[in-house]
Design an enzyme around this catalytic site. Structure first.
Site, short mmCIF file in Angstrom:
data_model
loop_
_atom_site.label_atom_id
_atom_site.label_comp_id
_atom_site.label_asym_id
_atom_site.label_seq_id
_atom_site.Cartn_x
_atom_site.Cartn_y
_atom_site.Cartn_z
N CYS A 87 0.82 -1.21 0.00
CA CYS A 87 0.00 0.00 0.00
C CYS A 87 0.86 1.26 0.00
CB CYS A 87 -0.90 -0.02 1.23
SG CYS A 87 0.07 0.00 2.75
N GLY B 127 3.25 8.44 14.30
CA GLY B 127 3.35 7.53 13.13
C GLY B 127 2.23 6.51 13.08
N ASN B 128 1.59 6.27 14.22
CA ASN B 128 0.54 5.25 14.33
C ASN B 128 1.05 3.84 14.02
OD1 ASN B 128 -2.20 4.57 14.86
ND2 ASN B 128 -2.58 4.32 12.68
N SER C 146 2.61 2.03 16.14
CA SER C 146 2.48 1.23 17.35
C SER C 146 1.00 1.18 17.74
CB SER C 146 3.30 1.89 18.46
OG SER C 146 3.38 1.07 19.55
N LEU D 146 6.34 13.82 25.86
CA LEU D 146 7.78 13.80 25.61
C LEU D 146 8.06 14.81 24.50
CD1 LEU D 146 10.59 12.49 25.85
CD2 LEU D 146 9.83 10.73 24.26
N LEU E 35 7.80 -24.63 -15.92
CA LEU E 35 8.83 -24.40 -14.89
C LEU E 35 8.26 -23.77 -13.61
CD1 LEU E 35 11.54 -23.04 -17.29
CD2 LEU E 35 11.65 -25.18 -16.07
N GLU F 122 7.01 -24.84 -10.79
CA GLU F 122 7.23 -25.32 -9.42
C GLU F 122 8.65 -25.76 -9.11
OE1 GLU F 122 3.50 -27.89 -8.27
OE2 GLU F 122 4.15 -28.31 -10.32
C1 LIG Z 1 5.86 -3.24 10.32
C2 LIG Z 1 6.57 -2.74 11.54
C3 LIG Z 1 7.86 -3.15 11.78
C4 LIG Z 1 8.53 -2.71 12.91
N1 LIG Z 1 9.81 -3.15 13.12
C5 LIG Z 1 10.47 -2.74 14.23
C6 LIG Z 1 11.78 -3.19 14.50
O1 LIG Z 1 12.37 -3.96 13.75
N2 LIG Z 1 12.39 -2.77 15.64
C7 LIG Z 1 11.77 -1.91 16.50
O2 LIG Z 1 12.36 -1.56 17.49
N3 LIG Z 1 10.54 -1.47 16.27
C8 LIG Z 1 9.87 -1.87 15.17
N4 LIG Z 1 8.59 -1.43 14.95
C9 LIG Z 1 7.95 -0.58 15.97
C10 LIG Z 1 8.16 0.89 15.70
O3 LIG Z 1 9.48 1.24 15.92
C11 LIG Z 1 7.27 1.67 16.65
O4 LIG Z 1 5.95 1.27 16.39
C12 LIG Z 1 7.36 3.14 16.43
O5 LIG Z 1 8.61 3.60 16.67
C13 LIG Z 1 6.31 3.90 17.22
O6 LIG Z 1 6.28 5.25 16.81
P1 LIG Z 1 4.96 5.97 16.31
O7 LIG Z 1 5.30 7.38 16.05
O8 LIG Z 1 4.39 5.26 15.18
O9 LIG Z 1 4.04 5.82 17.57
P2 LIG Z 1 2.47 5.91 17.67
O10 LIG Z 1 1.89 4.61 17.27
O11 LIG Z 1 1.96 7.11 16.98
O12 LIG Z 1 2.31 6.11 19.24
C14 LIG Z 1 2.71 5.09 20.12
C15 LIG Z 1 2.53 5.51 21.56
O13 LIG Z 1 3.46 6.50 21.91
C16 LIG Z 1 2.85 7.59 22.59
N5 LIG Z 1 3.54 8.81 22.17
C17 LIG Z 1 3.95 9.11 20.95
N6 LIG Z 1 4.63 10.27 20.96
C18 LIG Z 1 4.61 10.71 22.22
C19 LIG Z 1 5.14 11.87 22.85
N7 LIG Z 1 5.82 12.77 22.17
N8 LIG Z 1 4.94 12.01 24.17
C20 LIG Z 1 4.26 11.08 24.84
N9 LIG Z 1 3.73 9.98 24.30
C21 LIG Z 1 3.93 9.79 23.01
C22 LIG Z 1 1.41 7.56 22.13
O14 LIG Z 1 0.59 8.11 23.12
C23 LIG Z 1 1.17 6.09 21.89
O15 LIG Z 1 0.71 5.50 23.07
C24 LIG Z 1 7.89 -1.84 13.83
C25 LIG Z 1 6.58 -1.42 13.58
C26 LIG Z 1 5.92 -1.86 12.45
C27 LIG Z 1 4.51 -1.40 12.20
S1 FES Z 2 -1.10 -3.51 3.26
FE1 FES Z 2 0.79 -4.35 3.89
S2 FES Z 2 1.86 -2.59 4.49
FE2 FES Z 2 -0.10 -1.84 4.08
#
Ligand SMILES: Cc1cc2nc3c(=O)[nH]c(=O)nc-3n(C[C@H](O)[C@H](O)[C@H](O)COP(=O)(O)OP(=O)(O)OC[C@H]3O[C@@H](n4cnc5c(N)ncnc54)[C@H](O)[C@@H]3O)c2cc1C
Ligand code: FES
Ligand code: FES
Length: 1346
Positions: A55, A270-271, A273, A414, A1274, A1276
């Site tokens: 996507c 970033g959403n 997490s 933070l 070819l 498989e």
């Molecule tokens: C496909 C995939 C692969 C990944 N692979 C890895 C990996 O290999 N290694 C690894 O370590 N991680 C990995 N991750 C995790 C990723 O690093 C974390 O999900 C990411 O860093 C979270 O950041 P975000 O901005 O998306 O958080 P969000 O999802 O937006 O928020 C997460 C939480 O943080 C809180 N928050 C955010 N910002 C603040 C702030 N400024 N102050 C207070 N609270 C705050 C929010 O309230 C929420 O509860 C992966 C995630 C995915 C989806």
């Molecule tokens: S559908 Fe797989 S990363 Fe979005």
């Protein structure tokens, strides 16, 4: 319920057009918005969790701090729609279209043959496009990085990469020599017209055709947005949805006040997490606070003491910031930054790094966090801010443990993170081990920091933190305290290991299992750190000329290999094939590397897949309810709560089925009893997918557990639980032969299952018509006739009322042979009952849970042989795990047994196979159909014999291979001549023998890294073991303008069958392919088709197309004779005038094939494909990681219909096989629930897993009189060749064990995951596990470093 206040307008741009949404739902994602609201279906759904890249789109934003426009790739499935305020989104449709102008990225990926099924292609295109927006001439490293987050299940990545490489600054034509010159360029340049010489060619596309990249042609950042962001609105924006409110304040002050008002509301950045937890754990947040418009969170400050990075910075930005700082500062100050950078390089894919924020990462405190351990040991501090003011807290073990007193207060956020510079005498490192090198969550990671008293090796300060070993990052505080003051030597290391294993206790039931492996990594990482630091200390001492007394222990060169990590390099390779005969007319496309017919449409997103069909009038959505129990009686199904929910129209149960509900023991909808977790019980029909999904959670099912519950093959054997009678083949006298041999060896082999992981999940759209009970079914299937028949039986209406349409399938690999019929039937019942069209699209989790996959296998063998390696007798007993219903398990067992001998002539053989009935979802057809599992047993016998005889496995293989015309175990005659040629060419092209010597040399010189090399031969039988399964039909119409419509019984799954069919039709009718078209596969056009499977689709359908064309040409002959100078159009016009039918059905009665199981003989397969593959790997004995150094494949394709497509099939299936044998691991809970239900938990190979050098050649001058134009199927066969990587790993492990004097004939277990490799390389660290016999002292093993 009070009405929410009106929402603000959400303003953003998509493909240059302004979007104003007045009633946006904050729960919606960009992906849904694009696909459903804007009908931009080029962007695909494949996993919904950010893990596959299908996507991918580009987001552009004016950065409030740098004032620069930032273009970055994101996964639209995780982007909340409200987060897009003020941004510009570019999708695949926005960069080019067939209707207007295609973009060079789109053109090149298609023309380089980088698309097969095409489902991943728009995502690939957008990742590459974004890279080029930022770097019009990227480096290869940047290209690899950009594509690291995009999965492709079909292609093997090589052609995709090659298309990207054409933009790179260091792009060269080829390949192997890294000089910009291809090793075969000379021959190539002998003739510049590809395909006119009957010579060896390496050219699959013409670079000269490509239009140049002109960055000035790109969509500009909308000036309106520029103005908007230059004078940012400070007002708080609010978007109110049915359940969730999104609030986006314009100032930090407002944000802090909102945090006071809504302390529970999460900040959403970033959403990456929040998004996955909302989806998979059902978390719900009524208010979301978005700090996206607050510049304070993106500020970066550099001081002489350290670096402060805004919490809102993305991980990709953080990477750039760190890289810049590292280049500016002396090395001693950047130790922590380097460690962070190292972790960031392998953390997720580029899209996730672009989206994920530093703040979100830290605050999420995931147990696997790659950055928190480094930040913790690096003494980072968190700058918090609230309406009350600011404060700083340390990012330490207390924060990580989430202790209330050391955590953020609910109203705090933070703002930034302070990371101090490292100091003189301080060393920081980071480590991680995942299932594969890149884009995989780590099993364990760690960071370690040590500070020495100035000028000494005495520890002043020490910090060690681990991820993956607890519920959050674990800091080994106590151990570190106890080691203060100690000198950096092996005594310290020995104690440190004991202390750490004591402190970082992993109970047997630890989350994610793998306890022994994780414990081993805990100490292995420490050992690596110890050596790294020792090495640095030695360097420093040398530099400072420290007196002799303080000399550090010498590290012998052999042990230094422990330190170096495997780097990611861009794969290279050469593809060779024989070009067409020089007499072949120029207009005849057969044998040429013609681009996939849909290639350009795949690349522009205009290729329509099943779920891209626009919403049909009155359409409803269906979501399935599945069993949560492995074996239970259904006591009751309570539907009332679900039915009351808004939008819910009906719930379909078994009682609604008017006809037959599947088979007696394989129900489509469960009746009374469930046999596995994931069995379909009923299906909710609602107005939207979200309503249907929510309602499934309200269906209450009461169960009564039943006994027995069987999951494993071993349990099934114990309970005598089988799906069908044993299949057996025997030759010679095995028992007698065992008496006469020099030696016998017995062993066991375990081969894990495999998930199909087609990128397009299962989907179907059923449209009931108003007349005569007719139904139109659009379905992603390999077998539309099976869907048609099944729906007919389920609805109890004649087959002729049902038309199944298959435009194209986004990957099948066997997984869409049987299962779509059941799903089609359930959807059809829903359609008939409600009178509405029904759309059923499985999400990735459900698809993986419900549909089953490749059968796991357990094999026992006894092999008898002479001391010279000649095998005289082989007795193999195989059990496959069929799951809860028969499905294809009997056929898989038969094929397994028939194919088990592979390439070997053994006089006395006994093969037995049984399919076990267990309480897992039913396993089904999968590319290779038992062959890839069974032959692993055979090849393991070979390696076991080699080990016993003290000979090399390749010698045993050679000695026992078929050499002359012979008969198989089932008495089918064949000539192994092409097999021997493939084997010899493979040995030759790979320089096998000299590389074997080099591998041995390397292994002598390196203790902690070992190389392995293996070559495997292959005899693969093509087709089904029944003549009726080889029949095929085609329908060819010629219209009065001369255009031709070809329809045949095969389905386009990505394997290029339609392209090949038009090549055939073009040759037969002697007109260019441009006159021709294939619309779809339809049961109304060609009835009673056979599944497109068993590698034979193009072959048999090609014969049918050929037949139809020949009939037509025969009819046209008199006209052509009369007017030989006329054009095709003239002849067609004349034929119409003369009332000659311009439509013909072609038919192929099928290759003869039969098998008499009572006699154990037959001619079950029409022909064989031969091949050989050689792979070389390097393993890290301390972590279990491996690097694929080189693979050479030689395949006997005879006269390939289309070498680009055939090489694509070989590469794709090889990489899929490599996944089967190395990384793809299905994990179940003790209750039989599949854990691995997303690309995060189930690792298919990524672009970084492709061997560094990957050469494929098609055997020249090979012929087969039987098949169409002497070609071979070819699809498989390449799967099994992936086992060359497995045996190369096993070879490396064997060399470790030889050196360490440990038994060499260890149990063979596939996949050879890092866990298996690490534990097989037993050493002092593995022995520290409590379960181990001997707890070795590291000190006593002083050989470690000397
Ligand atoms: C496909 C995939 C692969 C990944 N692979 C890895 C990996 O290999 N290694 C690894 O370590 N991680 C990995 N991750 C995790 C990723 O690093 C974390 O999900 C990411 O860093 C979270 O950041 P975000 O901005 O998306 O958080 P969000 O999802 O937006 O928020 C997460 C939480 O943080 C809180 N928050 C955010 N910002 C603040 C702030 N400024 N102050 C207070 N609270 C705050 C929010 O309230 C929420 O509860 C992966 C995630 C995915 C989806
Ligand atoms: S559908 Fe797989 S990363 Fe979005
Ligand atoms: S072409 Fe990449 S998934 Fe099919």
């Amino acid at each position: 319920m009070p009405c929410p206040p009106p929402s603000d307008e959400l303003v953003f741009f998509v493909n240059g057009r302004k979007v104003i949404e007045r009633n946006v739902d904050p729960e919606g994602t960009l992906l849904t918005f694009l696909r459903k609201n804007l009908r931009l279906t080029g962007t695909k759904y494949a996993c919904g969790g950010g893990g596959c890249g299908a996507c991918t789109v580009m987001v552009s934003k004016n950065d409030p701090v740098s004032k620069k426009i930032r273009h970055f790739s994101v996964t639209a499935c995780l982007v909340p729609i409200c987060s897009l305020y003020g941004t510009a989104v570019t999708t695949v449709e926005g960069i080019g279209s067939i209707k207007t102008r295609i973009h060079p990225v789109q053109e090149r990926i298609a023309k380089c043959h980088g698309t097969q099924c095409g489902f991943c292609t728009p995502g690939m295109v957008m990742s590459m496009y974004t890279l080029l927006r930022n770097h019009p001439q990227p480096s290869e490293e940047q290209l690899m990085e950009a594509l690291g987050g995009n999965l492709c299940r079909c292609s093997g990545y090589r052609p995709i990469l090659e298309s990207g490489r054409t933009f790179c600054m260091d792009s060269d034509g080829c390949q192997q020599k890294r000089t910009g010159q291809c090793c075969l360029d000379q021959e190539e340049s002998a003739s510049s017209t590809p395909g006119r010489r009957n010579e060896i060619s390496t050219k699959l596309f013409s670079k000269e055709e490509f239009q140049p990249l002109d960055p000035t042609q790109e969509l500009i950042f909308p000036p309106e947005l520029l103005r908007m962001t230059e004078n940012p609105e400070k007002r708080t924006l609010s978007f109110y949805g049915e359940r969730v409110t999104w609030i986006s304040p314009g100032t930090l002050k407002d944000l802090l006040q909102l945090k006071v008002k809504h302390p529970e509301a999460p900040l959403i950045l970033g959403n990456t997490s929040l998004g996955p937890t909302v989806k998979s754990q059902g978390q719900f947040h009524p208010i979301l606070l978005s700090p996206a418009r607050i510049p304070e969170l993106s500020v970066v400050t550099k001081t002489s003491e350290g670096l402060t990075i805004g919490a809102g910075c993305s991980l990709a930005q953080m990477k750039d910031i760190l890289a810049e700082r590292i280049s500016e500062l002396p090395e001693e100050k950047t130790q922590t930054y380097q460690a962070l950078l190292k972790q960031l390089q392998s953390l997720a894919g580029q899209q996730i790094r672009n989206m994920a924020s530093l703040g979100g990462h830290i605050v999420s405190r995931h147990c696997y966090s790659d950055l928190n351990p480094v930040l913790a040991v690096g003494n980072a501090a968190l700058n918090l801010v609230s309406a009350e003011g600011t404060r700083q807290i340390p990012l330490n073990e207390h924060f990580l443990a989430g202790l209330e007193s050391t955590d953020l207060k609910p109203e705090e956020i933070l703002e930034s993170v302070y990371i101090p510079h490292s100091r003189k005498g301080e060393f920081v490192s980071a480590f991680r081990q995942a299932q594969c090198q890149q884009n995989a969550l780590p099993h364990v990671n760690a960071s370690m920091r040590v500070l020495f008293k100035e000028g000494t090796d005495s520890v002043e300060d020490l910090s060690i933190a681990y991820g993956g070993v607890g519920t959050t990052t674990v800091c080994a505080q106590k151990s570190c305290q106890q080691l203060l003051g100690r000198r950096w030597n092996e005594l310290m290391l020995d104690e440190a290991c004991r202390l750490l294993l004591d402190e970082v206790s992993l109970p047997g039931s630890a989350l994610g299992g793998r306890v022994e492996f994780k414990r081993t990594l805990v100490v292995s990482f420490l050992f690596k750190f110890y050596l790294e630091v020792l090495q640095e200390l030695k360097k420093l001492a040398k530099l400072l000329s420290v007196p002799d007394s303080r000399r550090y222990p010498d590290i012998s060169d052999r042990f230094l290999s422990a330190i170096k990590d495997f780097s990611v390099t861009t794969p290279r390779g050469v593809q060779t094939y024989q070009s067409v005969d020089s007499c072949q007319p120029l207009r005849d496309p057969v044998g040429h590397p013609i681009m996939h017919l849909s290639g350009l449409k795949h690349a522009t997103g205009e290729a329509m897949f099943c779920d891209d069909i626009p919403v049909v009038d009155r359409e409803l959505f269906m979501v399935l309810v599945t069993s949560s129990r492995a074996h239970a009686k259904i006591i009751s199904i309570e539907l009332s709560e679900a039915l009351e929910l808004p939008g819910v129209v009906d719930v379909i149960t078994a009682e609604d089925i008017p006809g037959t509900n599947g088979a007696e023991d394989d129900r489509f909808l469960a009746v009374d009893e469930v046999l596995c977790v994931g069995q379909i019980i009923c299906a909710v029909v609602a107005e939207t997918d979200i309503q249907a999904k929510r309602a499934t959670e309200k269906v209450k099912i009461t169960y009564e557990d039943l006994e027995p519950v069987i999951f494993t093959i071993q349990d099934a054997i114990k309970h005598n639980s089988f799906l069908c009678p044993e299949k057996k083949l025997e030759k010679g006298n095995v028992e007698e032969a065992f008496e006469k041999v020099d030696q016998t060896v017995e062993g066991e082999v375990h081969v894990g299952g495999q998930e199909h992981f087609y990128m397009e999940t299962q989907r179907v759209l059923v449209i009931p018509k108003t007349e005569d009970k007719e139904l139109d079914i659009f379905v992603s299937t390999q077998d539309p006739t099976h869907v048609q028949k099944t729906v007919s039986a389920t609805l109890n209406i004649p087959i002729n009322r049902i038309t199944c349409h298959v435009k194209r399938v986004g990957g099948g690999f066997g997984g869409k042979v049987g299962r779509p019929a059941a799903l089609g039937a359930i959807a059809a019942v829903g359609a008939v009952k409600t009178g509405h069209p029904i759309r059923l699209v499985l999400d990735r989790e459900d698809d993986m849970l419900i549909t089953g996959g490749r059968h796991p296998l357990f094999g026992k063998y006894k092999v008898g042989f002479m001391n010279n390696g000649r095998i005289k007798a082989l007795d193999v007993e195989c059990y496959i795990n069929g799951g809860c219903t028969l499905d294809d398990s009997e056929m898989v067992t038969e094929f397994l047994i028939l194919k088990l001998e592979n390439a070997y002539k053994i006089r006395n053989l006994r093969f037995r196979g049984r399919a076990c009935r267990t309480n897992l979802p039913s396993n089904t057809a999968f590319r290779g159909f038992g062959f890839p599992q069974g032959t692993l047993v055979t090849e393991s016998c070979i390696t076991a014999v080699a080990a016993r005889c003290g000979l090399l496995p390749e010698k045993i293989r050679e000695k026992n291979m078929y050499k002359t015309v012979d008969k198989t175990i089932y008495k089918q005659a064949f000539s192994p001549e092409p097999l021997i040629r493939c084997w010899n060419e493979c040995l030759d092209k790979s320089s096998f023998h000299s590389r074997r010597t080099q591998v041995d040399e390397f292994n002598k010189k390196n203790y902690w890294k070992k190389k392995g090399i293996a070559v495997v031969p292959m005899k693969f039988s093509v087709g089904f073991a029944a003549t009726s399964y080889h029949q095929a039909a085609a329908l060819v119409h010629i219209y009065t303008d001369g255009s031709v419509l070809v329809t045949h019984g095969g389905n386009e799954l990505g394997q290029g069958i339609h392209t090949k069919m038009l090549q055939v039709a073009s040759r037969e009718l002697k007109i260019p392919m441009s006159y021709m078209h294939i619309c779809e596969t339809s049961t109304a056009a060609v009835p009673n088709t056979i599944a497109t499977a068993a590698s034979i689709g193009a072959d048999v359908n090609g014969r049918a197309v050929q037949n139809a064309c020949q009939i037509l040409l025969k009819r046209l002959e008199p006209i052509i004779k009369k007017n030989p100078e006329g054009t095709w159009e003239d002849w067609i016009e004349a034929a119409f005038e003369q009332r000659i039918s311009l439509s013909a059905t072609g038919y192929f009665r099928g290759y003869k094939a039969f098998m008499d199981w009572d006699k154990g003989e037959g001619d079950p397969f029409p022909y064989y494909v031969y091949g050989a593959a050689c792979s070389e790997v390097e393993i890290d004995c301390l972590t279990g990681a491996h690097k694929k150094i080189r693979t050479d494949i030689v395949m006997d394709a005879c006269c390939s219909l289309n070498p680009a497509i055939d090489i694509g099939q070989i590469e794709g299936s090889f990489i899929q096989g490599m996944g089967l044998y190395t990384t793809e691991e299905l994990k179940y809970s003790p209750e039989g629930i599949l854990y691995s239900r997303s690309p995060n938990e189930y690792k298919i190979p990524t672009i970084t897993d492709v061997p560094e050098e990957f050469n494929v050649s098609l055997l020249p001058s090979s012929q087969t009189p039987l098949t169409i134009y002497s070609s071979k199927g070819l699809g498989e066969s390449g799967m099994f060749l992936g086992s060359s990587v497995f045996f190369a790993i096993a070879d490396a492990v064997a060399s470790v064990r030889r050196e360490r004097d440990i038994a060499e004939d260890f149990t063979v277990q596939s996949p050879a995951t890092p866990e298996w490799v690490r534990m097989a390389c037993a050493d002092q660290f593995t022995e520290m596990n409590p379960g181990s016999v001997r707890v070795a002292s590291i000190q006593s093993a002083t050989c470690l470093v000397q």
